[in-house]
Design a protein around this motif. Structure first.
Motif: not given
Length: 340
Positions: A30-33, A35-40
């Protein structure tokens, strides 16, 4: 739900497996979100995780989301140059056995959050979705719905598509009338009228299983109808639970609010598209359907019939003994149109 992160999960699991010690291999999505989102993937247990970065002063308390099967929620304060004074809302699979389901949870969170434009909306949306998935885990077995539950869900969705939609003027109201997944007393509620749906696959002397003394207690509503659906179960048949879900989504495709509500209700019912391989192996053929009005001496137990100290009542009724109470579908359609 599409497996949009399938290849990314594979890469992350490979990276995590090569770590020398504990830690999380993660990637930004979600580069343009806003609030930054990550999966890991967290090593060494190889647990999948979803991370939402939010302003520290807006972060919810860790105990705002109670402990549940399948999920583990924590809040960590971030202090680094990239995201100073931020908090990480971390949702993690509680065991590797839940990783496949967690992939669906991650995609649901991403789809619901990435287009929001206010950080408070993102945080509130995150909490709402996590609580929804907690409801899912309360109802769902680890490998999908049982055949009996699949059949019951098929009956409710068949009633929704074949009878509620054609009678309703608002598809969103029609979907919201489906109250069964939210553990209400009846499967459908249309103003002061309610409908209980029962699906049977037995061939002779059909009996319907009643789960409680409240299910067919008509004293709590103005009108209570029992919709009876008789089906034949066909291995490899074309009319499956999955195809019915797809058909309903197609009907709702231009009504985004109704479609979103329908997908929420499916989750609360314990249904996941990722289990469609299991659901596509069983098809149904409709033998018969009928509508009965629960009144007078209809064969049922009311709550007032139960003696003090007796509870958790389950019983069955014979379809043959309900025939004298059969009414036309058009009578029920009028009640649906008045409410929807």
């Amino acid at each position: 739900m599409k497996t949009m992160f399938k290849d990314l999960w594979t890469d992350l699991e490979a990276s995590a497996s090569h770590r020398a010690g504990p830690g999380t291999a993660r990637r930004l999505v979600g580069l343009n979100a806003i609030c930054p989102m990550f999966i890991g993937v967290r090593a060494p247990a190889m647990l999948r995780t979803f991370i939402l970065e939010v302003p520290r002063d807006s972060a919810p308390l860790p105990d705002i989301i109670p402990v549940s099967r399948g999920l583990h929620f924590t809040v960590q304060i971030t202090r680094d140059e990239i995201l100073p004074d931020h908090a990480s809302l971390m949702l993690t699979s509680s065991a590797a056995a839940y990783n496949e389901i967690f992939a669906s949870i991650t995609e649901d969170l991403y789809n619901k959050l990435h287009s929001l434009t206010r950080k408070k909306e993102v945080i509130a949306g995150f909490i709402t979705r996590v609580r929804l998935w907690q409801v899912f885990f309360e109802k769902q077995g680890d490998d999908g719905l049982s055949e009996e539950v699949q059949r019951g869900l098929y009956g409710e969705l068949r009633f929704l598509k074949d009878h509620v939609f054609p009678s309703a003027t608002s598809l969103e109201k029609a979907v919201r009338a489906w109250t069964g997944p939210r553990s209400r007393q009846h499967d459908f509620q249309f103003g002061s009228a309610a409908v209980e749906v029962k699906t049977s696959a037995s061939k002779q002397h059909q009996k319907l299983q009643i789960a409680s003394e409240q299910q067919l207690d008509e004293t709590t509503v103005e009108k209570l109808y029992l919709y009876y659906l008789s089906v034949a179960v066909i291995e490899g048949g074309a009319d499956t639970l999955q195809t019915l879900v797809d058909d309903i989504r197609a009907v709702l495709s231009l009504q985004l609010g109704a479609l979103a509500e329908f997908d929420n209700l499916l989750i609360e019912a314990g249904y996941l598209d990722s289990h469609q391989g299991k659901y596509n192996s069983i098809g149904y053929s409709i033998r018969e359907y009928a509508v009965f009005l629960v009144e007078n001496d209809f064969p049922r137990i009311r709550e007032s019939d139960i003696r003090l100290g007796v509870g958790d009542v389950k019983y069955s009724i014979s379809v043959a003994q309900c025939r004298n109470y059969e009414v036309s579908c058009s009578q029920l359609s009028i009640k649906i149109s008045e409410a929807c």
